[in-house]
Design a protein around this motif. Structure first.
Motif, PDB file in Angstrom:
ATOM      1  N   TYR A   2      -5.241   9.829  -4.058  1.00 57.80           N
ATOM      2  CA  TYR A   2      -6.417   9.268  -4.673  1.00 57.80           C
ATOM      3  C   TYR A   2      -5.835   8.582  -6.105  1.00 57.80           C
ATOM      4  N   GLY A   3      -5.125   9.331  -6.656  1.00 54.33           N
ATOM      5  CA  GLY A   3      -4.441   8.920  -7.942  1.00 54.33           C
ATOM      6  C   GLY A   3      -3.936   7.567  -7.895  1.00 54.33           C
ATOM      7  N   GLY A   4      -2.880   7.428  -6.379  1.00 58.62           N
ATOM      8  CA  GLY A   4      -2.197   6.151  -6.458  1.00 58.62           C
ATOM      9  C   GLY A   4      -3.464   4.992  -6.389  1.00 58.62           C
ATOM     10  N   VAL A   5      -4.414   5.035  -5.682  1.00 58.96           N
ATOM     11  CA  VAL A   5      -5.449   4.154  -5.398  1.00 58.96           C
ATOM     12  C   VAL A   5      -6.367   3.965  -6.555  1.00 58.96           C
ATOM     13  N   GLY A  53       0.761  -1.143   0.005  1.00 55.97           N
ATOM     14  CA  GLY A  53      -0.099  -0.015  -0.086  1.00 55.97           C
ATOM     15  C   GLY A  53       0.824   1.209   0.218  1.00 55.97           C
ATOM     16  N   CYS A  54       2.041   1.277   0.557  1.00 60.78           N
ATOM     17  CA  CYS A  54       2.899   2.114   0.776  1.00 60.78           C
ATOM     18  C   CYS A  54       3.802   2.428  -0.236  1.00 60.78           C
ATOM     19  N   ASP A  55       4.134   1.203  -0.940  1.00 59.20           N
ATOM     20  CA  ASP A  55       5.265   1.060  -1.977  1.00 59.20           C
ATOM     21  C   ASP A  55       4.694   1.703  -3.305  1.00 59.20           C
ATOM     22  N   VAL A  93      -4.941  -2.482   4.254  1.00 59.53           N
ATOM     23  CA  VAL A  93      -5.177  -3.676   4.524  1.00 59.53           C
ATOM     24  C   VAL A  93      -6.696  -3.887   4.697  1.00 59.53           C
ATOM     25  N   PHE A  94      -7.012  -2.801   5.314  1.00 56.75           N
ATOM     26  CA  PHE A  94      -8.487  -2.760   5.615  1.00 56.75           C
ATOM     27  C   PHE A  94      -9.432  -2.679   4.289  1.00 56.75           C
TER      28      PHE A  94
END
Length: 425
Positions: free
Chosen positions: A158-161, A49-51, A286-287
């Motif tokens: 948001y763009g990353g997700v 998620g952070c990478d 994770v959630f």
């Protein structure tokens, strides 16, 4: 398991566990009850998620905002705003709005905006006779609008997700931000007329030219950021690095308001804030993964379709729900948790991901200042030295105007999409 996760998350928050750890604990509890998924998935999903390369922009935009605040850049931008609109009715209130447009276009952080603009404008308005609660309310409303002024950390997340173009999101925020700013300034003017507050005498072109000269170097920073991104010269992450390098150069060697000791404090604070953001990003990843695996998006989509109302009702529900999610979850975790669930539904209704992101982020900006739980309103009140209950009455009408403009942006997609369509064909 979606219900268990939600109830556990709410329960952990209720006993005052920080949001990031509430998400992590709820996720672990859900996995333990499921039994078939190994717990090693938790650190794996936190890491993945952070990478993300786009998320590298987050610490650099935070650092750029800190350099602006400490390096004298924000004061020069406020002086320019004062020269532009300070002579109008309710001029200092309008200065707060214009200053936020300038400042937010560089800092990327709503919390940084509130601290920087509030520390300058709230005392100035108090000295001019504004009630402390009203002065704080104006700054909070301006900063709630300013989240749409690119660059914006929420847009990067948001763009990353959503796997959406961050450059298109930046471009899509311009007109909605100006619409909200214009509505707030009209509201301030109407209030001034009702209170028989006269306009000040315009001091002429010379003070304006002087303020422009003094702020010229500061104004080059958004040109570097947006020119680089929209011109295809660099990515948003690279633009954030350039913004830091430029801000560091003019703050230390031109304005000479930052020394090595101050720089150390700025870097430490940037690391702390970045750590908080990235912990929330990892836990929320994770959630969101668990909710997606349990097919919560499909169940929610079926529920919405069964209610009827189609796209219009869906967008209205999104506005209402995300307004409160933005307040309770402080924005970024709400995006990471809900976008994987909501974006597929929005796509089914034919909503462009860029337009959808602007809607979510606009509501998040209002939610951050929604009494009694919004993080931004606490920052504003601490600067104004008043309580949340005192600021609520004057603040809610401004937030009401902001929300009305969000509904306009929601149901008139052209306002968001016209610039991205011109620049990203």
């Amino acid at each position: 398991m979606g219900l268990i996760l939600s109830l556990a998350f709410i329960g952990f928050i209720a006993i005052n566990i920080p949001i990031a750890f509430s998400m992590g604990l709820a996720s672990i509890l859900g996995l333990l009850m499921k039994g078939s998924i190994p717990l090693v998935i938790v650190p794996q999903k936190i890491f993945t998620g952070c990478d993300s390369f786009p998320l590298l922009a987050v610490p650099f935009f935070i650092l750029a905002g800190a350099l602006m605040d400490t390096g004298g850049i924000s004061m020069r931008l406020v002086n320019l705003a004062h020269a532009l609109v300070g002579h109008f009715r309710n001029g200092l209130g309008m200065v707060s709005i214009v200053s936020e447009i300038f400042f937010s276009g560089i800092s990327g952080s709503t919390a940084a905006d509130t601290a920087a603009i509030g520390s300058i404008m709230i005392p100035a308005m108090n000295q001019a006779g504004y009630d402390p609660a009203r002065a704080t309310a104006i700054v909070c409303a301006a900063c709630g609008m300013g989240i749409l002024v690119p660059p914006c950390i929420a847009m990067v997340v948001y763009g990353g997700v959503a796997n959406a173009s961050i450059g298109a999101l930046f471009a899509g925020g311009f007109i909605p931000a100006l619409v909200m700013a214009s509505a707030l300034m009209i509201q301030l003017n109407i209030q001034a007329r009702r209170a028989n507050i006269a306009a000040s005498k315009w001091e002429g072109i010379k003070p304006l030219a002087k303020a422009f000269r003094e702020s010229l170097l500061a104004l080059f920073m958004p040109i570097i950021i947006f020119g680089g991104i929209l011109g295809g010269i660099c990515t948003p992450t690279e633009a954030a690095v350039l913004a830091v390098a430029y801000g560091l150069m003019i703050s230390m060697f031109v304005y000479r308001e930052i020394n090595l000791s101050k720089l150390g404090d700025i870097l430490l604070e940037t690391g702390i804030v970045t750590g908080k953001v990235m912990i929330m990003v990892g836990m929320a990843s994770v959630f969101a993964w668990i909710l997606t695996r349990e097919q919560v998006p499909q169940a929610l989509a079926s529920l919405i379709h069964s209610m009827g109302g189609g796209k219009v009702l869906f967008l209205f529900l999104i506005n209402i729900s995300f307004l409160f999610l933005g307040a309770v979850l402080e924005g970024v975790p709400a995006l990471i948790m809900t976008v994987p669930i909501l974006l597929p539904i929005a796509t089914q209704f034919g909503i462009d991901p860029v337009h959808f992101g602007i809607i979510l982020i606009a509501n998040m900006g209002i939610g951050l200042f929604l009494p009694p739980v919004g993080l931004g309103v606490f920052i504003g009140c601490s600067i104004g030295k008043i309580t949340v209950s005192e600021v609520a009455k004057p603040l809610l009408p401004y937030l009401g105007v902001n929300f009305a403009m969000v509904l306009l942006i929601t149901y008139w997609p052209w306002l968001t999409m016209v610039i991205p369509k011109l620049l990203f064909k």
